[in-house]
Design a protein around this motif. Sequence first.
Motif, PDB file in Angstrom:
ATOM      1  N   ALA A 181      -1.113 -48.764 -23.640  1.00 50.74           N
ATOM      2  CA  ALA A 181       0.089 -47.968 -23.910  1.00 50.74           C
ATOM      3  C   ALA A 181       0.021 -46.732 -23.031  1.00 50.74           C
ATOM      4  CB  ALA A 181       0.160 -47.578 -25.374  1.00 50.74           C
ATOM      5  N   ALA A 182      -0.027 -46.956 -21.709  1.00 50.35           N
ATOM      6  CA  ALA A 182      -0.328 -45.895 -20.764  1.00 50.35           C
ATOM      7  C   ALA A 182       0.841 -44.946 -20.555  1.00 50.35           C
ATOM      8  CB  ALA A 182      -0.726 -46.497 -19.424  1.00 50.35           C
ATOM      9  N   SER A 183       0.497 -43.699 -20.124  1.00 46.48           N
ATOM     10  CA  SER A 183       1.520 -42.719 -19.754  1.00 46.48           C
ATOM     11  C   SER A 183       1.246 -42.263 -18.326  1.00 46.48           C
ATOM     12  CB  SER A 183       1.507 -41.553 -20.742  1.00 46.48           C
ATOM     13  OG  SER A 183       0.206 -41.004 -20.851  1.00 46.48           O
ATOM     14  N   SER A 184       1.149 -40.968 -18.079  1.00 42.83           N
ATOM     15  CA  SER A 184       0.968 -40.449 -16.723  1.00 42.83           C
ATOM     16  C   SER A 184      -0.423 -40.757 -16.178  1.00 42.83           C
ATOM     17  CB  SER A 184       1.168 -38.931 -16.714  1.00 42.83           C
ATOM     18  OG  SER A 184       0.751 -38.379 -15.495  1.00 42.83           O
ATOM     19  N   PRO A 185      -0.517 -41.325 -14.947  1.00 46.51           N
ATOM     20  CA  PRO A 185      -1.822 -41.640 -14.369  1.00 46.51           C
ATOM     21  C   PRO A 185      -2.750 -40.438 -14.283  1.00 46.51           C
ATOM     22  CG  PRO A 185      -0.066 -42.661 -13.107  1.00 46.51           C
ATOM     23  CD  PRO A 185       0.587 -41.748 -14.100  1.00 46.51           C
ATOM     24  N   ARG A 186      -2.196 -39.267 -13.950  1.00 46.35           N
ATOM     25  CA  ARG A 186      -3.041 -38.084 -13.763  1.00 46.35           C
ATOM     26  C   ARG A 186      -3.738 -37.668 -15.056  1.00 46.35           C
ATOM     27  NH1 ARG A 186      -3.071 -35.982  -8.374  1.00 46.35           N
ATOM     28  NH2 ARG A 186      -4.233 -34.345  -9.377  1.00 46.35           N
ATOM     29  N   THR A 187      -3.116 -37.949 -16.188  1.00 54.42           N
ATOM     30  CA  THR A 187      -3.736 -37.570 -17.461  1.00 54.42           C
ATOM     31  C   THR A 187      -4.524 -38.719 -18.070  1.00 54.42           C
ATOM     32  OG1 THR A 187      -1.707 -38.153 -18.639  1.00 54.42           O
ATOM     33  CG2 THR A 187      -1.948 -35.874 -17.964  1.00 54.42           C
ATOM     34  N   THR A 188      -4.053 -39.949 -17.888  1.00 55.04           N
ATOM     35  CA  THR A 188      -4.734 -41.078 -18.512  1.00 55.04           C
ATOM     36  C   THR A 188      -6.016 -41.463 -17.794  1.00 55.04           C
ATOM     37  OG1 THR A 188      -3.424 -42.666 -17.244  1.00 55.04           O
ATOM     38  CG2 THR A 188      -2.575 -42.023 -19.407  1.00 55.04           C
ATOM     39  N   LEU A 189      -6.213 -40.958 -16.583  1.00 48.06           N
ATOM     40  CA  LEU A 189      -7.429 -41.268 -15.833  1.00 48.06           C
ATOM     41  C   LEU A 189      -8.466 -40.156 -15.935  1.00 48.06           C
ATOM     42  CD1 LEU A 189      -5.831 -42.811 -12.610  1.00 48.06           C
ATOM     43  CD2 LEU A 189      -6.979 -44.029 -14.467  1.00 48.06           C
ATOM     44  N   ASN A 190      -8.218 -39.180 -16.807  1.00 46.62           N
ATOM     45  CA  ASN A 190      -9.178 -38.081 -16.967  1.00 46.62           C
ATOM     46  C   ASN A 190     -10.525 -38.561 -17.480  1.00 46.62           C
ATOM     47  OD1 ASN A 190      -7.500 -36.072 -16.067  1.00 46.62           O
ATOM     48  ND2 ASN A 190      -6.737 -35.538 -18.092  1.00 46.62           N
ATOM     49  N   ASN A 191     -10.521 -39.637 -18.272  1.00 42.22           N
ATOM     50  CA  ASN A 191     -11.785 -40.164 -18.783  1.00 42.22           C
ATOM     51  C   ASN A 191     -11.607 -41.601 -19.229  1.00 42.22           C
ATOM     52  OD1 ASN A 191     -11.310 -40.264 -21.885  1.00 42.22           O
ATOM     53  ND2 ASN A 191     -10.633 -38.200 -21.297  1.00 42.22           N
ATOM     54  N   ILE A 192     -12.733 -42.312 -19.342  1.00 34.59           N
ATOM     55  CA  ILE A 192     -12.750 -43.648 -19.931  1.00 34.59           C
ATOM     56  C   ILE A 192     -13.946 -43.735 -20.865  1.00 34.59           C
ATOM     57  CG2 ILE A 192     -11.540 -44.878 -18.112  1.00 34.59           C
ATOM     58  CD1 ILE A 192     -14.255 -45.836 -17.090  1.00 34.59           C
ATOM     59  N   ASP A 193     -13.777 -44.497 -21.922  1.00 34.37           N
ATOM     60  CA  ASP A 193     -14.823 -44.698 -22.920  1.00 34.37           C
ATOM     61  C   ASP A 193     -15.229 -46.172 -22.881  1.00 34.37           C
ATOM     62  OD1 ASP A 193     -16.428 -44.954 -25.161  1.00 34.37           O
ATOM     63  OD2 ASP A 193     -15.168 -43.677 -26.416  1.00 34.37           O
ATOM     64  N   LEU A 194     -16.499 -46.418 -22.565  1.00 30.51           N
ATOM     65  CA  LEU A 194     -16.990 -47.789 -22.390  1.00 30.51           C
ATOM     66  C   LEU A 194     -17.663 -48.351 -23.637  1.00 30.51           C
ATOM     67  CD1 LEU A 194     -18.566 -47.290 -18.845  1.00 30.51           C
ATOM     68  CD2 LEU A 194     -16.279 -48.147 -19.391  1.00 30.51           C
ATOM     69  N   LEU A 214     -12.649 -46.084 -10.795  1.00 30.72           N
ATOM     70  CA  LEU A 214     -12.830 -45.264  -9.601  1.00 30.72           C
ATOM     71  C   LEU A 214     -11.737 -45.561  -8.574  1.00 30.72           C
ATOM     72  CD1 LEU A 214     -16.715 -45.429  -9.140  1.00 30.72           C
ATOM     73  CD2 LEU A 214     -15.360 -43.603 -10.183  1.00 30.72           C
ATOM     74  N   ALA A 215     -11.392 -46.840  -8.420  1.00 31.99           N
ATOM     75  CA  ALA A 215     -10.334 -47.213  -7.479  1.00 31.99           C
ATOM     76  C   ALA A 215      -8.992 -46.622  -7.913  1.00 31.99           C
ATOM     77  CB  ALA A 215     -10.236 -48.733  -7.379  1.00 31.99           C
ATOM     78  N   LEU A 216      -8.707 -46.649  -9.209  1.00 35.49           N
ATOM     79  CA  LEU A 216      -7.457 -46.073  -9.714  1.00 35.49           C
ATOM     80  C   LEU A 216      -7.420 -44.558  -9.526  1.00 35.49           C
ATOM     81  CD1 LEU A 216      -6.976 -48.139 -12.993  1.00 35.49           C
ATOM     82  CD2 LEU A 216      -5.417 -48.103 -11.037  1.00 35.49           C
ATOM     83  N   CYS A 217      -8.559 -43.912  -9.753  1.00 34.40           N
ATOM     84  CA  CYS A 217      -8.622 -42.454  -9.563  1.00 34.40           C
ATOM     85  C   CYS A 217      -8.305 -42.093  -8.118  1.00 34.40           C
ATOM     86  CB  CYS A 217     -10.008 -41.933  -9.953  1.00 34.40           C
ATOM     87  SG  CYS A 217     -10.302 -41.861 -11.736  1.00 34.40           S
ATOM     88  N   ARG A 218      -8.885 -42.832  -7.184  1.00 33.52           N
ATOM     89  CA  ARG A 218      -8.613 -42.560  -5.760  1.00 33.52           C
ATOM     90  C   ARG A 218      -7.150 -42.857  -5.428  1.00 33.52           C
ATOM     91  NH1 ARG A 218     -14.122 -44.738  -5.160  1.00 33.52           N
ATOM     92  NH2 ARG A 218     -15.443 -43.032  -4.426  1.00 33.52           N
ATOM     93  N   GLN A 219      -6.629 -43.931  -5.981  1.00 28.41           N
ATOM     94  CA  GLN A 219      -5.241 -44.315  -5.724  1.00 28.41           C
ATOM     95  C   GLN A 219      -4.251 -43.250  -6.191  1.00 28.41           C
ATOM     96  OE1 GLN A 219      -4.188 -48.125  -7.414  1.00 28.41           O
ATOM     97  NE2 GLN A 219      -1.997 -47.657  -7.370  1.00 28.41           N
ATOM     98  N   HIS A 220      -4.564 -42.610  -7.320  1.00 28.23           N
ATOM     99  CA  HIS A 220      -3.636 -41.633  -7.917  1.00 28.23           C
ATOM    100  C   HIS A 220      -4.060 -40.189  -7.671  1.00 28.23           C
ATOM    101  CE1 HIS A 220      -1.132 -44.607  -9.962  1.00 28.23           C
ATOM    102  NE2 HIS A 220      -2.245 -45.254 -10.268  1.00 28.23           N
TER     103      HIS A 220
END
Length: 203
Positions: A97-110, A126-132
């Motif tokens: 249920a994603a929103s803005s890439p800049r905020t949703t890529l701030n962290n991930i929980d594994l 990491l690829a998504l962070c570089r992309q955005h």
Amino acid sequence: MGQTQSNTSQGAGQEYRSLADKDGNKRRELSQQSQDAWALGNRGKAKELSLAAKVYGESMDRNNALAAAAIFAYNNPSYLAPASSSPFSFIASLFSAASSPRTTLNNIDLHGLRVNEAVDKVREHLALCRQHGVEKTTIITGKGLHSADGVAKIRPVVEQLLQESKVRVLKQRRENEGAFVIELVKEEADVGWGGWVWKSLFG
């Protein structure tokens, strides 16, 4: 590479995990029967059992992918749905249920993922962070406190992956040893022959 570091609360994805475990048990059973048939010289039966084992193996992989997607979505409800052709990415998008890439890529929980699933997700992240254009992010691995033997399985593998990637791991306080805060190192663009000459003369 298949160990799980910890289980999520609420049992997210556990139904799929149970189905995958049953598929895995059936695959091993059929594989053993295939080997036995081969040893007895029954080549046709051995091939038939081997093909049946393969079908169960494929079903196991699908159910594990669904489990991983459900678990990741539970722990990362606002994470960016990746535009990728990989089966894991496609399935993950169904739960996201994603929103803005800049905020949703701030962290991930594994938490709750198996080691191979966590590694795939970190590479993708990491690829998504570089992309955005996200330059700083936190990767939460956990300390391994909920592992069966109390030894972290995801953290050391992720740490090795980060050492091999173009990222800078920032110093962590002891209480945050279950996470990595990283900065992504910007890759220099290819400026061409003219740019190389200019940089050589004036850089």
